[in-house]
Write a protein that holds these residues in place. Structure first.
Motif, PDB file in Angstrom:
ATOM      1  N   SER A 187      38.221 -30.564 -58.890  1.00 43.65           N
ATOM      2  CA  SER A 187      39.493 -30.106 -59.435  1.00 43.65           C
ATOM      3  C   SER A 187      39.292 -29.582 -60.852  1.00 43.65           C
ATOM      4  CB  SER A 187      40.517 -31.250 -59.437  1.00 43.65           C
ATOM      5  OG  SER A 187      40.078 -32.323 -60.248  1.00 43.65           O
ATOM      6  N   SER A 188      40.383 -29.091 -61.416  1.00 41.15           N
ATOM      7  CA  SER A 188      40.380 -28.590 -62.804  1.00 41.15           C
ATOM      8  C   SER A 188      39.236 -27.607 -63.024  1.00 41.15           C
ATOM      9  CB  SER A 188      40.295 -29.752 -63.798  1.00 41.15           C
ATOM     10  OG  SER A 188      41.350 -30.659 -63.628  1.00 41.15           O
ATOM     11  N   THR A 240      36.245 -34.905 -54.350  1.00 37.94           N
ATOM     12  CA  THR A 240      37.140 -33.803 -54.703  1.00 37.94           C
ATOM     13  C   THR A 240      36.604 -33.060 -55.915  1.00 37.94           C
ATOM     14  OG1 THR A 240      38.529 -35.187 -56.151  1.00 37.94           O
ATOM     15  CG2 THR A 240      39.179 -35.018 -53.827  1.00 37.94           C
ATOM     16  N   GLN A 288      53.525 -33.103 -58.877  1.00 39.06           N
ATOM     17  CA  GLN A 288      52.187 -32.577 -59.094  1.00 39.06           C
ATOM     18  C   GLN A 288      52.219 -31.080 -59.375  1.00 39.06           C
ATOM     19  OE1 GLN A 288      49.498 -33.281 -55.869  1.00 39.06           O
ATOM     20  NE2 GLN A 288      47.756 -32.304 -56.866  1.00 39.06           N
TER      21      GLN A 288
END
Length: 362
Positions: free
Chosen positions: A139-140, A137, A305
């Motif tokens: 992300s951020s 993954t 989330q």
């Protein structure tokens, strides 16, 4: 200062699977229908193997949270799932191959209704001798950074190759782990990067992940245009923002020549009000020649989330009401140390700053 529902400042914001076993006491198939009137109805609860990973899945007639305890002969591991969702899919970690485990699943909804399921499962035999990489993954993602995560089916080192056109750079961690994370920094805004994770186990066998792509965010721009003010007149100076993406907060810091203009107020702009603006707060110090404005937007959630905000795109985020006091150039500019954005995870979003020329005329 404009107030909304809560007096919150920007800095407050900062800071295809193989079924192993159905859940159920003694290996039963689990509930086939409603448990009873007024009780929590669990449609299914099961343990399955998917791509050499063990998943615990369940669904109920209400959003639920859960606890999963498991171990070889006793419940030595605990997974707490606080997010209340209609369905859950939880991957168990720290498991050995070809090993029997016992488990207990406890499910709770917001009305304190609960259900419990117990059983056992056996993990699969390792299909290949080298580490298997899965669950990649990204992300951020910001203009200059990104977080990369993946898993291996056995303890192995962490290796990530990355680059713009070729995999020219790499990050290596020699410690052995099942969960892997690399945070890339000093990236180029609005640029596509290629990544490939690899892993080496204790016998020096190397596993290879798939090549993947991600694109860094476009750098936001904050600006105001050239403006002319007559002495004694008041104008609304529009402050523009462009290329915003899931913006959760924005701080604007502008300095000016004290005595040439007076900042009367900082007002909401359409980009703020039309995109879920939550609160705006300003600190104006005309005698010192600067003002700071903090703006926040409502964060959207899926369960517990954070998934983003409505503050995307471009527009006028605020207006600074200026009154002409004395003729001459105002020399207004953004203060780089106090003009920045935050995303929903409180990560700083850098801004390009463009200041127009402001002049007070007789």
């Amino acid at each position: 200062m404009t107030k909304h529902h809560a007096p919150l400042l920007l800095l407050g914001l900062l800071l295809t699977g193989t079924l192993l076993l159905s859940c159920g006491s003694g290996g039963s198939s689990g509930p086939a229908g409603p448990i009873g009137p007024g009780e929590l109805t669990v449609y299914y609860c099961r343990v399955i193997e998917r791509e050499s990973e063990i998943h615990v899945e369940w669904a109920a007639d209400a959003a639920t949270r859960g606890e999963i305890r498991y171990g070889r002969t006793s419940f030595t591991n605990l997974v707490n799932i606080p997010a209340r969702l209609d369905t859950h899919d939880v991957v168990l970690s720290g498991l050995d191959f070809n090993t029997r485990y016992i488990y207990r699943v406890n499910i709770f909804d917001s009305l304190d209704r609960s259900a419990e399921f117990t059983g056992d499962f056996t993990t699969p035999v390792k299909s290949t001798p080298e580490p298997i990489i899965s669950g990649l993954t990204v992300s951020s993602i910001t203009e200059t950074s990104a977080r990369i995560n993946w898993r291996t089916d056995e303890p192995a080192t962490t290796i990530l190759y990355y680059g713009v056109t070729t995999l020219s750079d790499s990050v290596t961690k020699d410690s052995f782990a099942l969960q892997h994370e690399v945070i890339l920094t000093d990236l180029i805004p609005s640029t596509s990067y290629r990544i490939r994770p690899e892993a080496v186990d204790s016998t020096n066998l190397r596993g290879f992940g798939r090549d993947s792509l991600f694109t860094t965010a476009t750098r936001m721009t904050v600006s105001f245009p050239d403006t002319t003010i007559g002495i004694g007149d008041t104008v609304r100076l529009p402050i523009w923002i462009t290329n915003a993406q899931d913006l959760a907060a924005l701080r604007l810091g502008i300095s000016f020549t004290s005595g040439t203009v007076e900042v009367v107020a900082v007002d909401e702009g359409p980009f703020y009000t039309n995109n879920g603006g939550f609160i705006i707060f300003s600190n104006i110090r005309n005698s010192e020649g600067f003002f700071v404005a903090d703006l926040t937007w409502t964060i959207q959630y899926q369960g517990n989330q954070r998934i983003g905000t409505a503050a995307d795109g471009s527009g006028i985020v605020a207006y600074a009401r200026l009154r002409g006091v004395d003729s001459g150039p105002v020399e207004a500019r953004f203060r780089a140390d106090s003009t920045f954005g935050l995303d929903v995870f409180a990560q700083t979003r850098a801004c390009s700053l463009r200041a127009g020329v402001i002049e007070v005329q007789p």
